[in-house]
Design a protein around this motif. Structure first.
Motif, short mmCIF file in Angstrom:
data_model
loop_
_atom_site.label_atom_id
_atom_site.label_comp_id
_atom_site.label_asym_id
_atom_site.label_seq_id
_atom_site.Cartn_x
_atom_site.Cartn_y
_atom_site.Cartn_z
N LEU A 1 0.80 -1.22 0.00
CA LEU A 1 0.00 0.00 0.00
C LEU A 1 0.84 1.27 0.00
O LEU A 1 0.37 2.34 0.38
N THR A 2 2.09 1.15 -0.43
CA THR A 2 2.96 2.31 -0.56
C THR A 2 3.15 2.64 -2.03
O THR A 2 3.44 1.76 -2.85
N PHE A 3 2.95 3.90 -2.38
CA PHE A 3 3.02 4.35 -3.77
C PHE A 3 4.00 5.52 -3.85
O PHE A 3 3.97 6.42 -3.01
N VAL A 4 4.84 5.50 -4.88
CA VAL A 4 5.81 6.58 -5.06
C VAL A 4 5.63 7.19 -6.45
O VAL A 4 5.64 6.47 -7.46
N ILE A 5 5.45 8.50 -6.50
CA ILE A 5 5.42 9.24 -7.76
C ILE A 5 6.66 10.12 -7.79
O ILE A 5 6.90 10.88 -6.85
N VAL A 6 7.44 10.01 -8.85
CA VAL A 6 8.67 10.78 -8.98
C VAL A 6 8.42 11.94 -9.94
O VAL A 6 8.08 11.73 -11.11
N GLY A 7 8.59 13.15 -9.45
CA GLY A 7 8.38 14.34 -10.27
C GLY A 7 7.18 15.12 -9.79
O GLY A 7 6.05 14.62 -9.84
N ILE B 1 1.29 7.56 0.21
CA ILE B 1 1.62 8.09 -1.11
C ILE B 1 2.75 9.09 -0.96
O ILE B 1 2.64 10.06 -0.19
N TYR B 2 3.85 8.86 -1.68
CA TYR B 2 5.00 9.74 -1.63
C TYR B 2 5.15 10.45 -2.98
O TYR B 2 5.03 9.82 -4.04
N LEU B 3 5.44 11.74 -2.91
CA LEU B 3 5.75 12.53 -4.11
C LEU B 3 7.16 13.07 -3.95
O LEU B 3 7.44 13.87 -3.05
#
Length: 446
Positions: A169-175, A209-211
């Motif tokens: 349940l961990t999501f990473v968006i780069v940018g 959720i990480y950005l």
């Protein structure tokens, strides 16, 4: 010119346009009543509205609302031929373009050439990241990201330990540009709103959720005030924003980044990553630049003249995301306006005998920038005017509706956005077996 090169019957000026994005389509439309023949070459059968791809990826919209069939778009335009194919070679000296489709090679002669092939995702020299962190530039990318997001929740459903579920349940968006911000906001809404109605045996609100971005703020082109506003709203929605973070590694199970201030490295364990950190112009730009002897920057953008022609070739134009002119951003409005300008330039040349040296230079009119953060919340920058919140959201809706192709797409999109505003429903979450990222699932989870 190669004797096998194709061109329409007759002696009219032949314009070849590569790409049916905003630039190519607007150039072709501007030439609709000109005394020219047009060949429009595109690698797919559809015109795409990239600013809304993230909504396809997160189940808000279907592919049909963000695309338009190219042949139907130009059904009433008599001077255009639409060809599906991937352009592989541009011969400036021979004035030909060669494309390939289903193994068949076709060569087209041109009198004027408009290169509007757009841009793809850039991984800044780390192309191997793409296997684990897809970008969002095509419909296929949107389908893949949707499949990865859905697979993450299904993986959590089957988790045997709290640690396993937390990782799923961990999501990473780069940018943290507009695409990254909009994606992060929608993934947060999926986890904290759309999926909380009992579909799963666990609380989807556990999602993290990480950005990540190497810049010191989100949405750098919007200025510090709007950037801080967007960051605060994302954090209120449950997104952890990590700035000054340079990604150093991406693999199947994690993302590693370095704090650019402290040089300390950190790793986030997650199978679900999305990349929106950079763009690279189509390699066709460098191909043209090398033949003409002009500069192309690190992102593949080609230096163009004030009339958007290239070097000493007054009838070869590069537009949109592929051109380097006055540090213009790679946004839809630049492509739209440059396409229309080049179409008019060719039309004036043919019909009014305007010489290249007498052409008025291209002037870009900045209509502003917009990014939606989540439901009822957007940031808008129009010159010195900055608008946030509900009013910004309404403006975002209106502008994006106006640019969609066809009244049917506008009607359906408006309906979907209205439903989403007042309910948790998302009607476009279907994933096929062919789209599932089975390489990231254990055998028992397939």
């Amino acid at each position: 010119m190669a004797s096998s090169a194709l061109r329409p019957d007759g002696n009219r000026h032949h314009v070849v346009i590569i790409g049916a994005g905003f630039g190519g389509v607007n150039a072709a439309q501007e030439l609709a009543d000109a005394d020219v023949d047009i060949t429009l070459i595109n690698s797919t059968n559809h015109h795409l509205f990239p600013p809304l791809l993230y909504q396809v990826a997160t189940g808000l919209m279907s592919a049909g609302e963000v695309t338009g069939d190219i042949r139907q778009m130009f059904a009433k335009q008599q001077n255009i031929r639409v060809v599906r194919g991937t352009v592989e070679t541009i011969d400036i000296e021979g004035k030909t373009v060669t494309s390939v489709e289903s193994g068949k090679e076709s060569t087209f002669a041109y009198d004027s050439l408009i290169v509007a092939a757009g841009a793809g995702q850039s991984y800044f020299g780390n192309d191997h990241f793409a296997e684990f962190a897809p970008g969002l530039k095509t419909l296929d990318h949107a389908y893949e990201i949707r499949a990865r997001l859905i697979a993450a929740f299904e993986r959590a459903e089957l988790a045997e330990t709290p640690e396993e579920r937390e990782e799923a349940l961990t999501f990473v968006i780069v940018g943290a540009g507009p695409t990254g911000v909009e994606l992060a906001g929608q993934v947060a809404e999926m986890a904290h709103r759309a999926f909380t109605s009992g579909r799963y045996s666990f609380s989807t609100e556990q999602s993290k959720i990480y950005l990540l971005d190497g810049a010191p703020q989100v949405l750098p082109p919007f200025g510090k005030r709007l950037g801080k506003k967007a960051q605060r709203e994302l954090e209120k929605a449950g997104v952890t924003v990590v700035l000054n973070a340079m990604v150093t590694n991406v693999d199947a199970d994690s993302v590693t980044y370095k704090d650019m201030k402290t040089e300390q490295e950190s790793t986030i364990k997650t199978p679900t990553k999305i990349w929106s950190a950079g763009v690279a112009a189509s390699p066709l730009g460098k191909q043209v630049a090398e033949q003409i002897g002009v500069e192309a920057d690190r992102a593949g953008k080609v230096e163009v003249n004030p009339d958007l022609s290239v070097g000493d070739q007054p009838n070869v134009f590069i537009i949109g995301d592929m051109m380097n002119r006055d540090r213009l951003p790679g946004v839809a409005q630049v492509a739209i306006q440059s396409g229309a300008y080049v179409g008019k330039t060719i039309k004036d040349q043919i019909e009014h005998d305007i010489a290249p040296e007498d052409r008025a230079p291209f002037e870009y009119f900045d209509k502003g920038s917009m990014a939606i953060i989540n439901r009822f919340n957007a940031v808008v920058k129009m010159g010195k005017v900055e608008i946030t919140g509900f009013i910004g959201w309404l403006m975002w809706l209106g502008v994006h509706l106006s640019f969609l192709t066809g009244s049917r797409n506008r009607l359906v999109a408006a309906n979907e956005w209205t439903i989403n505003a007042f309910s948790r429903a998302r009607h476009n979450l279907a994933v096929t077996e062919g789209q599932l990222p089975t390489a990231n699932l254990e055998d028992g989870e397939k």
